[in-house]
Design an enzyme around this catalytic site. Sequence first.
Site, short mmCIF file in Angstrom:
data_model
loop_
_atom_site.label_atom_id
_atom_site.label_comp_id
_atom_site.label_asym_id
_atom_site.label_seq_id
_atom_site.Cartn_x
_atom_site.Cartn_y
_atom_site.Cartn_z
N ARG A 191 0.73 -1.31 -0.20
CA ARG A 191 -0.10 0.02 0.00
C ARG A 191 0.88 1.47 -0.02
NH1 ARG A 191 2.45 2.27 3.45
NH2 ARG A 191 2.61 1.77 5.56
N GLU B 118 -0.09 10.06 8.80
CA GLU B 118 1.29 9.23 9.07
C GLU B 118 1.66 9.00 10.52
OE1 GLU B 118 2.39 6.67 7.04
OE2 GLU B 118 2.73 8.11 5.55
N HIS B 119 1.89 8.04 11.06
CA HIS B 119 1.97 7.62 12.43
C HIS B 119 0.73 8.26 13.38
CE1 HIS B 119 6.17 6.22 12.35
NE2 HIS B 119 6.27 7.17 11.41
N ASP C 179 -2.17 6.15 13.05
CA ASP C 179 -3.14 5.08 13.33
C ASP C 179 -3.04 4.37 14.67
OD1 ASP C 179 -0.69 3.86 12.72
OD2 ASP C 179 -1.30 2.00 11.38
N GLY D 105 8.53 1.38 3.34
CA GLY D 105 7.28 2.28 3.68
C GLY D 105 6.21 1.91 2.86
N SER E 61 5.46 -4.00 2.62
CA SER E 61 5.74 -5.53 2.36
C SER E 61 5.48 -6.43 3.35
CB SER E 61 7.46 -5.58 1.88
OG SER E 61 8.16 -5.34 2.61
N ASP F 234 -1.90 -0.95 7.86
CA ASP F 234 -1.23 -1.59 6.73
C ASP F 234 -2.26 -2.90 6.35
OD1 ASP F 234 0.55 0.25 6.77
OD2 ASP F 234 1.82 -1.00 7.75
N ASN G 224 14.67 -1.66 7.95
CA ASN G 224 13.65 -2.80 8.68
C ASN G 224 13.42 -2.21 9.77
OD1 ASN G 224 13.94 -5.02 10.42
ND2 ASN G 224 12.89 -5.62 8.19
N LYS G 225 12.12 -2.07 9.95
CA LYS G 225 11.36 -1.29 11.19
C LYS G 225 11.58 -2.26 12.48
CE LYS G 225 9.26 0.09 8.16
NZ LYS G 225 9.59 0.58 6.86
P1 ADP Z 1 8.08 -2.35 4.81
O1 ADP Z 1 7.99 -0.84 4.91
O2 ADP Z 1 8.25 -2.97 3.47
O3 ADP Z 1 6.85 -3.17 5.43
P2 ADP Z 1 9.36 -3.64 7.02
O4 ADP Z 1 10.78 -3.40 7.50
O5 ADP Z 1 8.24 -3.57 7.76
O6 ADP Z 1 9.30 -2.79 5.80
O7 ADP Z 1 9.52 -5.38 6.45
C1 ADP Z 1 10.32 -5.75 5.61
C2 ADP Z 1 10.58 -7.16 5.89
O8 ADP Z 1 9.38 -7.97 5.35
C3 ADP Z 1 11.84 -7.58 4.96
O9 ADP Z 1 12.99 -7.51 5.54
C4 ADP Z 1 11.42 -9.10 4.94
O10 ADP Z 1 11.75 -9.96 5.94
C5 ADP Z 1 9.85 -9.16 4.90
N1 ADP Z 1 9.49 -9.33 3.25
C6 ADP Z 1 8.85 -8.44 2.58
N2 ADP Z 1 8.64 -8.99 1.40
C7 ADP Z 1 9.22 -10.02 1.25
C8 ADP Z 1 9.50 -11.32 0.30
N3 ADP Z 1 8.80 -11.00 -0.96
N4 ADP Z 1 9.91 -12.38 0.59
C9 ADP Z 1 10.48 -12.37 1.88
N5 ADP Z 1 10.41 -11.49 2.74
C10 ADP Z 1 9.79 -10.50 2.65
P1 NG1 Z 2 5.39 0.56 7.47
O1 NG1 Z 2 6.51 1.84 7.07
O2 NG1 Z 2 4.88 0.15 6.22
O3 NG1 Z 2 6.08 -0.63 8.20
C1 NG1 Z 2 4.42 1.46 9.89
C2 NG1 Z 2 3.07 0.75 10.55
C3 NG1 Z 2 1.97 1.36 10.18
C4 NG1 Z 2 1.97 2.88 10.51
C5 NG1 Z 2 3.11 3.50 9.75
C6 NG1 Z 2 3.16 4.99 9.84
C7 NG1 Z 2 3.46 -1.61 10.92
C8 NG1 Z 2 3.08 -2.89 10.42
N1 NG1 Z 2 3.33 -0.59 10.22
O4 NG1 Z 2 4.27 1.33 8.33
O5 NG1 Z 2 0.72 0.86 11.21
O6 NG1 Z 2 2.04 3.34 11.95
O7 NG1 Z 2 4.45 2.94 9.88
O8 NG1 Z 2 1.94 5.60 9.51
O9 NG1 Z 2 3.66 -1.50 12.09
MG MG Z 3 6.12 -2.88 7.41
#
Ligand code: ADP
Ligand code: NG1
Ligand code: MG
Length: 463
Positions: free
Chosen positions: A46, A52-53, A55, A149, A152, A196, A239-240
Amino acid sequence: MADANFQCVPIISVSNESRDPFAKSKKLFLTKFNDIPQFYVRVPGRVNLIGEHIDYCGYGVCPMALKQDIVLAVSAIQTEKKLFLFNVDAKYPSFECDIENFEINVNGSPTWYQYFLCGVKGILETLPTETPPRGAQIVVDGNVPQSAGLSSSSALVSAAALAIAAVYDLKIPKEKLANLCAASERYIGTQGGGMDQAIAFLASEGCAKYIEFCPLRTTDIMLPREAVFVIAHSLVELNKAATSDFNCRVVECRLAAQLLGKIQGLTWREVRTLGDVQKQLELTLSDMVTLVKNSFHEHPYSKEEIAQTLGVTIDDLVDNSLTLNTSHVNDFKLRHRALHVYEEAIRVQKFCDICNNKDKDSLVKLGQLMSESHESLKNLYECSHPKLNKLVNLVKDVCFGARLTGAGWGGCVVALLTSENVQKFMDLLKNEYYKDLLRNNAKPWDEVIFATSPHSGATIYKD
Ligand code: ADP
Ligand code: NG1
Ligand code: MG
């Protein structure tokens, strides 16, 4: 436990769309399991347009689903309780476990399959006791840019939950799945809101959604017909779950809410979010902005000061309000964070009103709100990144407005423009931003900068 409606609400549409998006997962499935999958699951990433920040503070947000998605090829196993996981991307190692007996121990950066297991765990926790054991063979394929962001992680968690629900023949309403996945993704360590997972399940093609929480509900937002949203990746990934940045903001908002509650004579232990405070005081968002300005000093609060004001020990404060990875933090910018939240909530309402009322000059007004949102995230919320600020500055004359999207500290910006400016916008960034950066970068262009329109939410596909 399942409620009375659990098994009987028809939810996820079954589609006979073309098989193409599933070709890669199907091929690997055949290789690994010597059979074709029984069904496929698709869950989109999405882009959040505004909100932002907020929810996790109880306020409504306005995202739309992307074309980019996580796809799973799945077969249930009736005889064995094992989960077999493969990923089309060879950088992700395969994984197997007993489907009813695994742990998600996250220390530092989580592995990819731990996100998957979050979704599995969420479903297992809802299984009626008499459910016969099942297993699953699954291949994962995905093209949502990661740690950028665009969510995924939640697409992966939500796809896992939907697949396992189907393996157990459960029919779960979309809203319930969204709430379940929001809760289960917290096993990874981050205490996000539900944006999300809500858009992942509840998105519809052709419109953005205004999403409200507790209870979860969505309203279609028809974006102006001439609006085009372009996403540009800063090429900085975060990676959050690997840092405490995200949870630190969640905790600052919680502490701001509790302190504000205490100052206003509320039972502060029952206050968890800035939204709770507004509800209990029955004030408007503008009143809340004034209240924050009158209640909090500019400089950061220490644990000692907060504990003293609340009348608790520091240990009690840590247990009640902090998280494992923020227990060491001792600088809490309560005024800045709370101001961002209440003002951003006002911006979301204005954004949706402009779309709903089909205002004259709507693109100018929407763009202005997006730019204000970015400024607030940069200055008050301090979750931007110099590269994101650079992108926003570069494009300011070729779009109506631009802002970071998702949690920040890297990732993507989203910009509002019209179709005639898209090429100019992309050329500008190719020359001014990506030229040097992409020399050593293997990412294809369409993962780095792309126009997007609202796509549909989670779907199960069967032959
Ligand atoms: P995002 O903003 O994309 O949600 P996050 O830091 O929350 O970032 O999560 C990213 C993590 O999700 C990746 O480091 C990986 O572990 C996992 N991930 C996302 N897409 C895939 C994929 N296609 N295959 C395997 N792991 C994935
Ligand atoms: P991203 O950046 O996609 O991981 C995160 C939070 C959302 C929201 C946004 C900021 C998770 C899974 N996602 O999104 O709930 O707080 O940051 O608006 O924690
Ligand atoms: Mg995420």
